[in-house]
Design a protein around this motif. Structure first.
Motif: not given
Length: 306
Positions: A150-169, A194-203
């Motif tokens: 949580p202390e790392v600047e931009g960490a949430r955005e970086k983590a969210a990059e893992l939650l898209v279909l090409p990465v999942t596949r 992953l695409d359901q409301p609130g799920r990406k925030e949880a991940q």
């Protein structure tokens, strides 16, 4: 020609501290029980084929964690690995499970080892499938993931990059010798959730909490060395997150573990079920009866035992 009966699989919910936990269950009550703990970004559906294969002889139970699959968590639920373990602990209480073999995969490792540490007497054995608990088992990519706090600047955005279909596949197909053996159903369903409301925030919350697991590695290793549970290790050698060095590392604390390294990737069950299921079917009764102990060591590399 006779056809082997396919077991019935029940799909149920149970309430655990305000969380409506979805789970799958098959097999006869009283049979050796396997508690299946799924990984990221999947859910209990990753075990559907295994349940069909083993459900006539063993009791298999697979819950979805909060933030995954069909489980419904209330608003304000705190997504941390400690809380996931709390819910799974409440789940086994709700079902009256006082003894089980733990199947740990990926996120199932830190959830399952927390549960084992809390209730060592309940653990009849471990099946470890690409579930890391050693620094040696962290790839550079995994270390980059763990560095997201949580202390790392931009960490949430970086983590969210893992939650898209090409990465999942890619997590399913990566490292497999023949990607055509991997059904698209798994990653498609994962992405749906992953695409359901609130799920990406949880991940993302869980991603930024993952460093707490690594901090507990020494404690878990000490637990393994002390309790020496009967253990079967099956591992995809081409896992980009957790290389096979992580599988071998378990042997320092579990020298009698049965180890099998397979020519596949992270989601080893997807293409190696014909090899893994017989290993589990052989191991489960021995672990349940307390016979998978010292002097029973087996090891195989690739597809053929040696």
């Amino acid at each position: 020609m006779g056809i082997t009966a396919v077991p019935q699989v029940a799909h149920r919910f149970v309430e655990v501290d305000g969380v409506r936990v979805f789970y799958r269950e098959t097999g006869p009550v009283g049979a050796p029980t396997l508690l299946l703990l799924h990984g990221f970004p999947s859910a209990s559906h990753q075990f559907r084929r295994l349940m069909d294969v083993l459900g006539n002889d063993f009791r298999l139970i697979a819950p979805d964690y909060p933030g995954f699959g069909h489980t419904e968590a209330p608003a304000g639920f705190t997504y941390s690995f400690e809380r996931l373990a709390d819910v799974v602990e409440g789940f086994v209480d709700a079902l009256g499970l006082d003894r089980y073999v733990l199947y740990t995969f990926d996120f199932g490792g830190p959830v399952g080892l927390r549960l084992a540490e809390r209730r060592p007497a309940a653990v009849a054995g471990l099946i470890v499938q690409n579930a890391n608990a050693y620094a040696e088992g962290l790839s550079e990519m995994a270390r980059d993931f763990i560095a997201l706090t949580p202390e790392v600047e931009g960490a949430r955005e970086k983590a969210a990059e893992l939650l898209v279909l090409p990465v999942t596949r890619s997590q399913y197909e990566g490292g497999t010798a023949d990607p055509t053996l991997v059904a698209p159903d798994g990653w498609t369903l994962d992405q749906h959730f992953l695409d359901q409301p609130g799920r990406k925030e949880a991940q993302v919350d869980l991603a930024l909490n993952y460093h707490t697991n690594v901090a507990l590695y020494p404690k878990w290793q000490a637990w393994l060395a002390e309790h020496r549970p009967a253990t079967l290790i099956v591992w995809g050698r081409n896992d980009i997150f957790f290389p096979a060095t992580g599988a071998h590392a378990y042997l320092a604390d579990l020298p009698d573990a049965e180890l099998h390294i397979l020519d596949t990737g992270h989601f080893a069950l997807e293409d190696k079920l014909p090899e893994i299921a017989p290993l589990i079917a052989d191991f489960l009764p021995r672990a349940w009866d307390g016979k998978a102990r010292a002097g029973d060591r087996k090891e195989s590399i690739g597809s053929v035992s040696r």
